[in-house]
Scaffold this motif. Structure first.
Motif, PDB file in Angstrom:
ATOM      1  N   ASN A 250       0.801  -1.221   0.000  1.00  0.00           N
ATOM      2  CA  ASN A 250       0.000   0.000   0.000  1.00  0.00           C
ATOM      3  C   ASN A 250       0.835   1.274   0.000  1.00  0.00           C
ATOM      4  OD1 ASN A 250      -2.464  -1.410   0.012  1.00  0.00           O
ATOM      5  ND2 ASN A 250      -2.334  -1.697   2.225  1.00  0.00           N
ATOM      6  N   ALA A 251       2.109   1.164  -0.391  1.00  0.00           N
ATOM      7  CA  ALA A 251       2.990   2.331  -0.431  1.00  0.00           C
ATOM      8  C   ALA A 251       3.589   2.504  -1.819  1.00  0.00           C
ATOM      9  CB  ALA A 251       4.108   2.173   0.599  1.00  0.00           C
ATOM     10  N   ALA A 252       3.869   3.744  -2.161  1.00  0.00           N
ATOM     11  CA  ALA A 252       4.569   4.035  -3.420  1.00  0.00           C
ATOM     12  C   ALA A 252       6.071   3.977  -3.226  1.00  0.00           C
ATOM     13  CB  ALA A 252       4.168   5.420  -3.927  1.00  0.00           C
ATOM     14  N   ALA A 253       6.536   4.261  -2.002  1.00  0.00           N
ATOM     15  CA  ALA A 253       7.981   4.324  -1.761  1.00  0.00           C
ATOM     16  C   ALA A 253       8.287   3.933  -0.325  1.00  0.00           C
ATOM     17  CB  ALA A 253       8.520   5.725  -2.036  1.00  0.00           C
ATOM     18  N   VAL A 254       9.477   3.395  -0.142  1.00  0.00           N
ATOM     19  CA  VAL A 254      10.028   3.109   1.180  1.00  0.00           C
ATOM     20  C   VAL A 254      10.988   4.245   1.531  1.00  0.00           C
ATOM     21  CG1 VAL A 254      11.594   1.603   2.473  1.00  0.00           C
ATOM     22  CG2 VAL A 254       9.776   0.611   1.056  1.00  0.00           C
ATOM     23  N   VAL A 255      10.860   4.767   2.745  1.00  0.00           N
ATOM     24  CA  VAL A 255      11.673   5.904   3.181  1.00  0.00           C
ATOM     25  C   VAL A 255      12.584   5.468   4.328  1.00  0.00           C
ATOM     26  CG1 VAL A 255      11.635   8.283   4.013  1.00  0.00           C
ATOM     27  CG2 VAL A 255       9.777   7.443   2.542  1.00  0.00           C
ATOM     28  N   LEU A 256      13.863   5.838   4.236  1.00  0.00           N
ATOM     29  CA  LEU A 256      14.818   5.559   5.306  1.00  0.00           C
ATOM     30  C   LEU A 256      15.858   6.680   5.335  1.00  0.00           C
ATOM     31  CD1 LEU A 256      15.555   3.443   7.489  1.00  0.00           C
ATOM     32  CD2 LEU A 256      17.170   2.489   5.848  1.00  0.00           C
ATOM     33  N   PRO A 257      15.564   7.774   6.050  1.00  0.00           N
ATOM     34  CA  PRO A 257      16.445   8.956   6.032  1.00  0.00           C
ATOM     35  C   PRO A 257      17.546   8.904   7.100  1.00  0.00           C
ATOM     36  CG  PRO A 257      14.397   9.494   7.122  1.00  0.00           C
ATOM     37  CD  PRO A 257      14.303   8.048   6.759  1.00  0.00           C
ATOM     38  N   SER A 258      18.300   7.823   7.147  1.00  0.00           N
ATOM     39  CA  SER A 258      19.261   7.563   8.229  1.00  0.00           C
ATOM     40  C   SER A 258      20.483   8.464   8.185  1.00  0.00           C
ATOM     41  CB  SER A 258      19.727   6.107   8.165  1.00  0.00           C
ATOM     42  OG  SER A 258      18.664   5.211   8.382  1.00  0.00           O
ATOM     43  N   HIS A 260      23.359   7.020   9.738  1.00  0.00           N
ATOM     44  CA  HIS A 260      24.375   5.978   9.632  1.00  0.00           C
ATOM     45  C   HIS A 260      23.687   4.695   9.189  1.00  0.00           C
ATOM     46  CE1 HIS A 260      27.531   8.288  11.725  1.00  0.00           C
ATOM     47  NE2 HIS A 260      26.564   8.706  12.523  1.00  0.00           N
ATOM     48  N   GLU A 261      24.285   3.979   8.249  1.00  0.00           N
ATOM     49  CA  GLU A 261      23.744   2.701   7.804  1.00  0.00           C
ATOM     50  C   GLU A 261      24.865   1.833   7.247  1.00  0.00           C
ATOM     51  OE1 GLU A 261      21.079   1.095   8.116  1.00  0.00           O
ATOM     52  OE2 GLU A 261      19.619   2.607   8.710  1.00  0.00           O
ATOM     53  N   GLY A 262      24.592   0.540   7.186  1.00  0.00           N
ATOM     54  CA  GLY A 262      25.426  -0.373   6.422  1.00  0.00           C
ATOM     55  C   GLY A 262      24.738  -0.576   5.083  1.00  0.00           C
ATOM     56  N   LEU A 263      24.157  -1.764   4.919  1.00  0.00           N
ATOM     57  CA  LEU A 263      23.302  -2.045   3.764  1.00  0.00           C
ATOM     58  C   LEU A 263      21.957  -2.473   4.328  1.00  0.00           C
ATOM     59  CD1 LEU A 263      22.791  -2.327   0.792  1.00  0.00           C
ATOM     60  CD2 LEU A 263      23.876  -4.574   0.833  1.00  0.00           C
ATOM     61  N   PRO A 264      21.013  -1.545   4.495  1.00  0.00           N
ATOM     62  CA  PRO A 264      19.779  -1.819   5.243  1.00  0.00           C
ATOM     63  C   PRO A 264      18.873  -2.841   4.557  1.00  0.00           C
ATOM     64  CG  PRO A 264      20.117   0.537   4.884  1.00  0.00           C
ATOM     65  CD  PRO A 264      21.069  -0.170   3.997  1.00  0.00           C
ATOM     66  N   MET A 265      18.420  -3.816   5.335  1.00  0.00           N
ATOM     67  CA  MET A 265      17.467  -4.785   4.804  1.00  0.00           C
ATOM     68  C   MET A 265      16.168  -4.099   4.400  1.00  0.00           C
ATOM     69  SD  MET A 265      18.918  -7.684   4.630  1.00  0.00           S
ATOM     70  CE  MET A 265      17.445  -8.623   4.202  1.00  0.00           C
ATOM     71  N   ALA A 266      15.779  -3.027   5.085  1.00  0.00           N
ATOM     72  CA  ALA A 266      14.530  -2.324   4.744  1.00  0.00           C
ATOM     73  C   ALA A 266      14.561  -1.821   3.308  1.00  0.00           C
ATOM     74  CB  ALA A 266      14.298  -1.170   5.711  1.00  0.00           C
ATOM     75  N   ILE A 267      15.728  -1.351   2.856  1.00  0.00           N
ATOM     76  CA  ILE A 267      15.847  -0.867   1.480  1.00  0.00           C
ATOM     77  C   ILE A 267      15.788  -2.031   0.503  1.00  0.00           C
ATOM     78  CG2 ILE A 267      17.526   0.077  -0.168  1.00  0.00           C
ATOM     79  CD1 ILE A 267      18.124   2.271   1.784  1.00  0.00           C
ATOM     80  N   LEU A 268      16.490  -3.116   0.807  1.00  0.00           N
ATOM     81  CA  LEU A 268      16.470  -4.277  -0.089  1.00  0.00           C
ATOM     82  C   LEU A 268      15.068  -4.877  -0.171  1.00  0.00           C
ATOM     83  CD1 LEU A 268      19.828  -6.071   0.783  1.00  0.00           C
ATOM     84  CD2 LEU A 268      19.361  -4.325  -0.951  1.00  0.00           C
ATOM     85  N   GLU A 269      14.360  -4.906   0.938  1.00  0.00           N
ATOM     86  CA  GLU A 269      12.990  -5.424   0.923  1.00  0.00           C
ATOM     87  C   GLU A 269      12.080  -4.503   0.125  1.00  0.00           C
ATOM     88  OE1 GLU A 269      13.266  -7.726   5.251  1.00  0.00           O
ATOM     89  OE2 GLU A 269      12.148  -5.848   5.073  1.00  0.00           O
TER      90      GLU A 269
END
Length: 357
Positions: A250-258, A260-269
């Motif tokens: 139900n979303a057009a985009a995933v947002v993660l305005p971090s 510090h990060e490594g390789l976030p699973m939230a972005i890959l998902e």
């Protein structure tokens, strides 16, 4: 070959590291060749609960570690690396091979903040390893610049595309709808996201956001109420399984305005679900997100983040391209099958002594 995978409990911990470990345990690619056992070394909870569990886990480890040929140690910053250094010392004294896998988004900042003895422990940890795995090429270079091991390789996180097929949807049906998944707090940029939403709704009154996870949940809910964004922003506790797929669908985009990060699973998902990505230029994210599949802003730039929300909510053609590009990119580079194929190769290299310092 018997492999012991050491890291946070899959059931007693949340976050990307536990998800990666769960994937390794369930991997058909790895199970064909390796006998893998997952060893939970820590859990979430109060300080006392964590300390007691860590002591109990190490005693269990002492009773079984000689049965294994290879050890895959997952670690982050702070207490994690100091605990794992104790495991690694015992492993190497027994003449065994070990891979250490660096996950912590703030690992290098943490290292730089340490005093002489703290740095000495971490330095020894890296130099005792037979192989060091980094989440991105950028991280690999930075780790080599600090520790000069000569044994650092890249292993991108992977995602099961089939598991997220149900979350793929037509972006045109979800304009101005955004989701953020995972831990809430300042490091993740959650407060910036709320500030950006307050700016964006002035131009896009139909904007809706769902934030789901753990961390500073009540403080985030308080900020939403304070800014009178209750009709635009929903804050949920941690979600998994079908509920996570529903939120992504139900979303057009995933947002993660971090910050510090490594390789976030939230972005890959999000990529696996065919969503555009709005994030920041930190960690491995710029290696994964480009203009073809998302929008990146500088961490803390609230006006730019608000504009990114408005841009994603107004260009259907661009959203469609990003959706297709993200599915294709996730399949080509970030599938869990490719991750485990590469990990199997690293296991073989390590066991055969092919990793040269």
């Amino acid at each position: 070959m018997k492999v012991l995978v050491i890291g946070p409990s899959e059931t007693g911990s949340r976050g990307g590291m536990a998800a990666v470990i769960r994937g390794i345990r369930e991997s058909r690619t790895l199970s064909w060749e390796f006998e893998i056992t997952v060893f939970p070394s820590c859990i979430d909870g109060s300080l006392l609960r964590r300390l007691l569990y860590c002591a109990y886990a190490y005693l269990r480890f002492l009773a079984c570690y000689r049965e294994y040929d290879l050890f895959h140690i997952h670690t982050a910053e702070k207490g994690s690396v100091f605990r794992k250094s104790i495991y690694l010392r015992k492993i190497k004294r027994a003449g065994k091979k070990a891979v250490i896998h660096i996950h912590g988004a703030e690992f290098l900042d943490f290292y730089d903040s340490l005093g002489f003895w703290g740095k000495a422990i971490v330095d020894r940890f890296f130099h005792r390893a037979d192989l060091v795995l980094a989440l991105s090429e950028g991280w690999r270079r930075e780790l080599e610049e600090r520790f000069h091991t000569g044994i650092c390789q890249v292993l991108y996180n992977g995602v099961d595309l089939a598991a997220f097929q149900a979350a793929v949807s037509d972006p045109a049906e979800h304009l101005h709808s955004f989701v953020m998944l995972g831990r809430m707090g300042a490091r993740k940029g959650t407060y910036d996201f709320i500030e950006a939403a307050a700016l964006a709704v002035k131009q896009a009154p139909g904007l809706t956001i769902c934030i789901a996870g753990d961390g500073e949940v009540e403080r985030i809910r308080g900020m939403v109420a304070e800014k009178e964004l209750g009709s635009h922003v929903t804050v949920l506790d941690w979600v998994d399984g079908e509920k996570k797929l529903e939120l992504l669908k139900n979303a057009a985009a995933v947002v993660l305005p971090s910050y510090h990060e490594g390789l976030p699973m939230a972005i890959l998902e999000g990529m696996a679900a065919g969503k555009a990505i709005i994030s920041t230029r930190v960690g491995a994210i710029p290696e994964v997100v480009t203009e073809a599949n998302g929008i990146l802003v500088e961490p803390g730039d609230v006006p730019a983040l608000a504009q990114a929300l408005l841009r994603c909510g107004s260009d259907v053609e661009k959203l469609n391209r990003m959706s297709v590009n993200n599915r294709e990119r996730a399949e080509a580079l970030f599938s869990v099958q490719e991750m485990h194929r590469r990990l199997a190769e690293y296991y073989r290299w390590t066991a055969e002594g092919k990793v040269k310092k």
